[in-house]
Design a protein around this motif. Sequence first.
Motif, PDB file in Angstrom:
ATOM      1  N   ASN A   1       0.818  -1.220   0.000  1.00 27.99           N
ATOM      2  CA  ASN A   1       0.000   0.000   0.000  1.00 27.99           C
ATOM      3  C   ASN A   1       0.852   1.271   0.000  1.00 27.99           C
ATOM      4  N   ALA A   2       2.147   1.131  -0.307  1.00 31.05           N
ATOM      5  CA  ALA A   2       3.063   2.265  -0.201  1.00 31.05           C
ATOM      6  C   ALA A   2       2.671   3.427  -1.102  1.00 31.05           C
ATOM      7  N   VAL A   3       2.361   3.144  -2.357  1.00 33.70           N
ATOM      8  CA  VAL A   3       2.064   4.233  -3.291  1.00 33.70           C
ATOM      9  C   VAL A   3       0.780   4.966  -2.918  1.00 33.70           C
ATOM     10  N   PRO A   4      -0.345   4.258  -2.648  1.00 29.75           N
ATOM     11  CA  PRO A   4      -1.542   4.977  -2.198  1.00 29.75           C
ATOM     12  C   PRO A   4      -1.316   5.779  -0.924  1.00 29.75           C
ATOM     13  N   ALA A   5      -0.526   5.209   0.010  1.00 28.71           N
ATOM     14  CA  ALA A   5      -0.252   5.902   1.271  1.00 28.71           C
ATOM     15  C   ALA A   5       0.552   7.175   1.022  1.00 28.71           C
ATOM     16  N   MET A   6       1.442   7.152   0.048  1.00 30.43           N
ATOM     17  CA  MET A   6       2.204   8.345  -0.292  1.00 30.43           C
ATOM     18  C   MET A   6       1.308   9.365  -0.995  1.00 30.43           C
ATOM     19  N   GLN A   7       0.423   8.879  -1.848  1.00 31.77           N
ATOM     20  CA  GLN A   7      -0.468   9.776  -2.585  1.00 31.77           C
ATOM     21  C   GLN A   7      -1.408  10.544  -1.662  1.00 31.77           C
ATOM     22  N   ASN A   8      -1.866   9.879  -0.600  1.00 30.33           N
ATOM     23  CA  ASN A   8      -2.813  10.561   0.306  1.00 30.33           C
ATOM     24  C   ASN A   8      -2.140  11.245   1.486  1.00 30.33           C
ATOM     25  N   GLY A   9      -0.802  11.282   1.463  1.00 27.72           N
ATOM     26  CA  GLY A   9      -0.074  12.005   2.494  1.00 27.72           C
ATOM     27  C   GLY A   9       0.086  11.270   3.806  1.00 27.72           C
ATOM     28  N   GLN A  10      -0.253   9.980   3.815  1.00 26.99           N
ATOM     29  CA  GLN A  10      -0.124   9.191   5.035  1.00 26.99           C
ATOM     30  C   GLN A  10       1.336   8.946   5.397  1.00 26.99           C
ATOM     31  N   ILE A  11       2.189   8.859   4.375  1.00 24.45           N
ATOM     32  CA  ILE A  11       3.620   8.669   4.596  1.00 24.45           C
ATOM     33  C   ILE A  11       4.396   9.674   3.735  1.00 24.45           C
ATOM     34  N   ASP A  12       5.638   9.919   4.156  1.00 28.48           N
ATOM     35  CA  ASP A  12       6.523  10.790   3.368  1.00 28.48           C
ATOM     36  C   ASP A  12       7.403   9.991   2.425  1.00 28.48           C
ATOM     37  N   GLY A  13       7.570   8.713   2.724  1.00 29.51           N
ATOM     38  CA  GLY A  13       8.428   7.896   1.880  1.00 29.51           C
ATOM     39  C   GLY A  13       8.337   6.431   2.262  1.00 29.51           C
ATOM     40  N   PHE A  14       8.969   5.597   1.450  1.00 29.79           N
ATOM     41  CA  PHE A  14       8.976   4.160   1.748  1.00 29.79           C
ATOM     42  C   PHE A  14      10.296   3.552   1.308  1.00 29.79           C
ATOM     43  N   VAL A  15      10.584   2.385   1.869  1.00 30.46           N
ATOM     44  CA  VAL A  15      11.809   1.658   1.554  1.00 30.46           C
ATOM     45  C   VAL A  15      11.429   0.359   0.868  1.00 30.46           C
ATOM     46  N   THR A  16      12.090   0.072  -0.226  1.00 33.06           N
ATOM     47  CA  THR A  16      11.809  -1.173  -0.935  1.00 33.06           C
ATOM     48  C   THR A  16      13.102  -1.735  -1.499  1.00 33.06           C
ATOM     49  N   ALA A  17      13.168  -3.050  -1.633  1.00 31.54           N
ATOM     50  CA  ALA A  17      14.343  -3.707  -2.201  1.00 31.54           C
ATOM     51  C   ALA A  17      13.876  -4.730  -3.221  1.00 31.54           C
ATOM     52  N   GLY A  18      14.534  -4.736  -4.351  1.00 31.31           N
ATOM     53  CA  GLY A  18      14.198  -5.680  -5.405  1.00 31.31           C
ATOM     54  C   GLY A  18      14.993  -5.340  -6.646  1.00 31.31           C
ATOM     55  N   SER A  19      14.693  -6.020  -7.731  1.00 32.78           N
ATOM     56  CA  SER A  19      15.359  -5.696  -8.984  1.00 32.78           C
ATOM     57  C   SER A  19      14.913  -4.314  -9.434  1.00 32.78           C
ATOM     58  N   TRP A  20      15.795  -3.649 -10.188  1.00 32.71           N
ATOM     59  CA  TRP A  20      15.418  -2.335 -10.688  1.00 32.71           C
ATOM     60  C   TRP A  20      15.297  -2.389 -12.209  1.00 32.71           C
ATOM     61  N   PRO A  21      14.414  -1.565 -12.774  1.00 35.53           N
ATOM     62  CA  PRO A  21      13.522  -0.597 -12.110  1.00 35.53           C
ATOM     63  C   PRO A  21      12.411  -1.304 -11.323  1.00 35.53           C
ATOM     64  N   ALA A  22      12.182  -0.821 -10.087  1.00 27.45           N
ATOM     65  CA  ALA A  22      11.188  -1.416  -9.201  1.00 27.45           C
ATOM     66  C   ALA A  22       9.799  -0.914  -9.589  1.00 27.45           C
ATOM     67  N   PRO A  23       8.825  -1.812  -9.795  1.00 22.53           N
ATOM     68  CA  PRO A  23       7.492  -1.396 -10.236  1.00 22.53           C
ATOM     69  C   PRO A  23       6.830  -0.364  -9.335  1.00 22.53           C
ATOM     70  N   ASN A  24       6.966  -0.520  -8.001  1.00 19.48           N
ATOM     71  CA  ASN A  24       6.307   0.442  -7.113  1.00 19.48           C
ATOM     72  C   ASN A  24       6.992   1.809  -7.144  1.00 19.48           C
ATOM     73  N   VAL A  25       8.287   1.833  -7.432  1.00 22.23           N
ATOM     74  CA  VAL A  25       8.988   3.114  -7.560  1.00 22.23           C
ATOM     75  C   VAL A  25       8.610   3.783  -8.884  1.00 22.23           C
ATOM     76  N   VAL A  26       8.489   2.985  -9.935  1.00 24.00           N
ATOM     77  CA  VAL A  26       8.030   3.516 -11.227  1.00 24.00           C
ATOM     78  C   VAL A  26       6.666   4.172 -11.069  1.00 24.00           C
ATOM     79  N   GLU A  27       5.759   3.473 -10.368  1.00 24.28           N
ATOM     80  CA  GLU A  27       4.407   3.995 -10.171  1.00 24.28           C
ATOM     81  C   GLU A  27       4.415   5.279  -9.340  1.00 24.28           C
ATOM     82  N   ALA A  28       5.188   5.278  -8.252  1.00 22.18           N
ATOM     83  CA  ALA A  28       5.236   6.450  -7.378  1.00 22.18           C
ATOM     84  C   ALA A  28       5.839   7.650  -8.105  1.00 22.18           C
ATOM     85  N   ALA A  29       6.893   7.417  -8.879  1.00 20.12           N
ATOM     86  CA  ALA A  29       7.561   8.503  -9.600  1.00 20.12           C
ATOM     87  C   ALA A  29       6.633   9.111 -10.644  1.00 20.12           C
TER      88      ALA A  29
END
Length: 316
Positions: free
Chosen positions: A175-203
């Motif tokens: 739920n990291a991207v929705p939480a960032m979109q609604n201001g619930q969080i300022d950021g998130f940490v993720t690890a995986g192959s890059w480009p990371a899908p959730n980072v692509v979506e957030a960016a």
Amino acid sequence: MKFRAFTALAVAAAMAVPAAAETRVTYKSAKSSSSYYQMAVQIAEAMQEASDGEISVTVEESQGSVQNVMEVRARGGDYVFTTPPVLVSLAQGGKAMFEGKGDPAFDDIRALFPIPSLTMHFVMSEESGAKTFDDLKGKTILLGKGSFGAKEGEKYLELFGVQDEVNIADVELSNAVPAMQNGQIDGFVTAGSWPAPNVVEAAASTGVHVLSLTDEQIAETKRAKLVIPAGTYAGQDEDIVTTSLPVVAFTTTKMDDDTAYQLTKTYWEQKASMAEAAKWWGGVDEALMENITGQIHPGAVRYYEEAGFTLTDDQK
């Protein structure tokens, strides 16, 4: 997910594999929901097509890298698995999670080829204004639970002296991207192959800044340095300097040399084609060979020497 077929090596592979019998290989990767499972499917399809069906790779779901290593004790010459090289070293030394569980079979583990590394991303919203780890003070960060990224992220916050000044959000990483979109969080940490899908979506949806580490910080983490090229994510004008945990495909000395040779040859020669279906293969090149800290299977060594790769004495 259905990946494109690969046919470029069909004739050569068919000649290299005895026509009298099909060679079966089991490739044990990760959970079926992960990118590493999808990578395994791509490799399996490439192998099937390149050998004209003479080598059949079955992908098995796994609960984790430790399990993959432990199963070496009961598996035969058809077993291929993925894990960070450090876990192989720990298993061979009977240390950490392998303490009291040593087995002579661990000494027979041999590497085939590197695959995309687990890459750390500290992803901050543009609105947060955070550009360095010091800027995380007072911010709300999502680490997730139980994953490598969550554990590694917590370690970095402590190493860089901001752990007590960061608010940790009780939100699932999914739920990291929705939480960032609604201001619930300022950021998130993720690890995986890059480009990371959730980072692509957030960016693309909210605008983000992925933190870079200094060389001194990377040294403190005791992880491998990795550079994500500028332009990988929307709005990313500069390279991102971060850390990674190398991941490698392994087998054992029970595998015959010809099968190990063909698996390794197909992997490297089909990598560019696989990258057309999934961008994470673009981060794999000969430089990742240095992440293989143990011995390479003799069949794979034969391919690397033919292809002009530089191997260390310890790898041969």
